[in-house]
Design an enzyme around this catalytic site. Structure first.
Site, PDB file in Angstrom:
ATOM      1  N   LYS A   1     -21.504-124.331  42.020  1.00  0.00           N
ATOM      2  CA  LYS A   1     -22.425-124.399  41.755  1.00  0.00           C
ATOM      3  C   LYS A   1     -22.067-125.522  40.022  1.00  0.00           C
ATOM      4  CE  LYS A   1     -23.557-119.925  41.698  1.00  0.00           C
ATOM      5  NZ  LYS A   1     -23.581-118.214  41.761  1.00  0.00           N
TER       6      LYS A   1
ATOM      7  N   TYR B   1     -11.317-108.454  41.329  1.00  0.00           N
ATOM      8  CA  TYR B   1     -11.032-107.828  42.313  1.00  0.00           C
ATOM      9  C   TYR B   1      -9.684-107.249  41.367  1.00  0.00           C
ATOM     10  CZ  TYR B   1     -14.255-111.595  43.803  1.00  0.00           C
ATOM     11  OH  TYR B   1     -15.541-112.188  44.438  1.00  0.00           O
TER      12      TYR B   1
ATOM     13  N   HIS C   1     -14.205-120.045  40.794  1.00  0.00           N
ATOM     14  CA  HIS C   1     -15.329-119.315  39.553  1.00  0.00           C
ATOM     15  C   HIS C   1     -15.003-120.050  37.999  1.00  0.00           C
ATOM     16  CE1 HIS C   1     -14.972-115.375  41.572  1.00  0.00           C
ATOM     17  NE2 HIS C   1     -15.757-116.047  41.774  1.00  0.00           N
TER      18      HIS C   1
ATOM     19  N   HIS D   1     -20.642-113.133  51.595  1.00  0.00           N
ATOM     20  CA  HIS D   1     -20.210-113.337  50.479  1.00  0.00           C
ATOM     21  C   HIS D   1     -19.155-111.886  50.289  1.00  0.00           C
ATOM     22  CE1 HIS D   1     -21.031-114.577  46.578  1.00  0.00           C
ATOM     23  NE2 HIS D   1     -21.489-113.552  46.211  1.00  0.00           N
TER      24      HIS D   1
ATOM     25  N   ARG E   1     -16.480-113.336  51.946  1.00  0.00           N
ATOM     26  CA  ARG E   1     -16.805-114.222  50.226  1.00  0.00           C
ATOM     27  C   ARG E   1     -15.460-113.226  49.199  1.00  0.00           C
ATOM     28  NH1 ARG E   1     -16.464-119.000  46.818  1.00  0.00           N
ATOM     29  NH2 ARG E   1     -16.702-117.878  44.283  1.00  0.00           N
TER      30      ARG E   1
ATOM     31  N   ARG F   1     -18.689-120.330  49.649  1.00  0.00           N
ATOM     32  CA  ARG F   1     -19.902-119.576  49.175  1.00  0.00           C
ATOM     33  C   ARG F   1     -20.848-120.366  50.504  1.00  0.00           C
ATOM     34  NH1 ARG F   1     -18.964-121.299  44.070  1.00  0.00           N
ATOM     35  NH2 ARG F   1     -18.777-120.073  42.931  1.00  0.00           N
TER      36      ARG F   1
END
Length: 291
Positions: free
Chosen positions: A169, A272, A263, A237, A240, A145
């Site tokens: 995160k 994806y 994630h 992004h 990414r 990120r």
């Protein structure tokens, strides 16, 4: 409500370990809700579902469905916190219907498009252009990120082990592999990084020697996308997404991609697979004689 809001923000930061970006977004959304209540002359303990529905209707005028959903989610979380603390009897936002978000597949670049960006010819070899090449290579190599890249420090990078440690995160730490081309570009940059007169231990510095910002990183990446002649809107992004899509197309395990991307849910990574199916159909339509 100001005291309750500050208490909730502290809870997000200290107890739930939310990132500073998440905390900032919650604060902004809830301050917006507080201002609405002030105009309606409503106290927090008297706020009902009807009031929140009225708030939602004002949001539609200036916000996308995704933004409205996020703002209502913030209100819902805030009231859940107040219920747990015994400060209100019930959560009036529970029954509020949020808009359906339009599901969009992530934009990604082809392998050739990525190579055209990271291999932009540089005749000057300035310190900033060497830095930019390292930024581009690392983003695509490791799928970071943009905030993770901006905040990574020299001690987070292990050139010998070819890995970088990042804080994602929810303050979750993970170790991500770094490819050989990215290591080469990083080595070239680190050899001359001192010319920027560093005042920060961040890996990537601005022209004044301080840590580079996420906004500057986005500008750099957009610039190289334009220079390369790519029509898509190239962002951190997008690189990414390209990283994940190309790994999956190459046969990588979905769980491994989940770990590398950081994630928390496999369902987030599974989008994806839709990209790969779309790509398969595109190739089939173009090449199969009976398509």
């Amino acid at each position: 409500m100001n005291k309750l809001l500050e208490s909730f923000i502290k809870h997000l930061s200290e107890e739930r370990n939310c990132s500073k970006h998440t905390v900032k977004a919650y604060r902004s959304d809830l301050e917006n809700f507080r201002n609405f209540l002030l105009k309606q002359e409503k106290k927090i303990e008297n706020t009902d579902t009807e009031t929140i529905n009225a708030y939602v209707s004002t949001l539609y005028r200036r916000n996308s469905p995704a933004s409205v959903e996020r703002k209502i989610s913030a209100v819902r979380s805030f009231f859940s916190y107040l219920v747990r603390k015994g400060l209100v009897a019930q959560n009036p936002a529970k029954l509020v219907r949020t808009p359906r978000k339009e599901k969009r597949l992530p934009v990604f670049l082809s392998v050739d498009e990525v190579f055209s960006i990271v291999d932009v010819k540089d005749t000057e070899k300035s310190i900033l252009s060497v830095r930019d090449r390292a930024i581009l290579e690392l983003l695509y190599s490791s799928g970071l990120r943009v905030s993770e890249l901006a905040e990574a420090t020299l001690s987070d990078l292990s050139m010998g082990e070819a890995v970088i440690r990042v804080l994602g995160k929810g303050n979750k730490e993970r170790i991500v592999p770094v490819g050989s081309k990215a290591l080469s570009a990083l080595g070239e940059y680190l050899d001359i990084r001192g010319e920027l007169r560093p005042s920060s231990d961040r890996i990537f510095l601005n022209s004044r020697g301080g840590g580079i910002t996420t906004r500057s990183l986005a500008r750099i990446i957009k610039k190289y996308g334009l220079v390369s002649g790519i029509s898509k809107n190239v962002s951190p992004h997008v690189l990414r997404h390209s990283f994940a899509t190309h790994l999956l197309a190459g046969g990588a395990d979905l769980r491994a991609i989940q770990e590398m991307l950081g994630h928390s849910s496999l369902s987030t990574t599974q989008r994806y697979t839709h990209l790969s199916v779309e790509r398969i159909m595109e190739v089939y339509d173009k090449t199969h004689p009976n398509a």
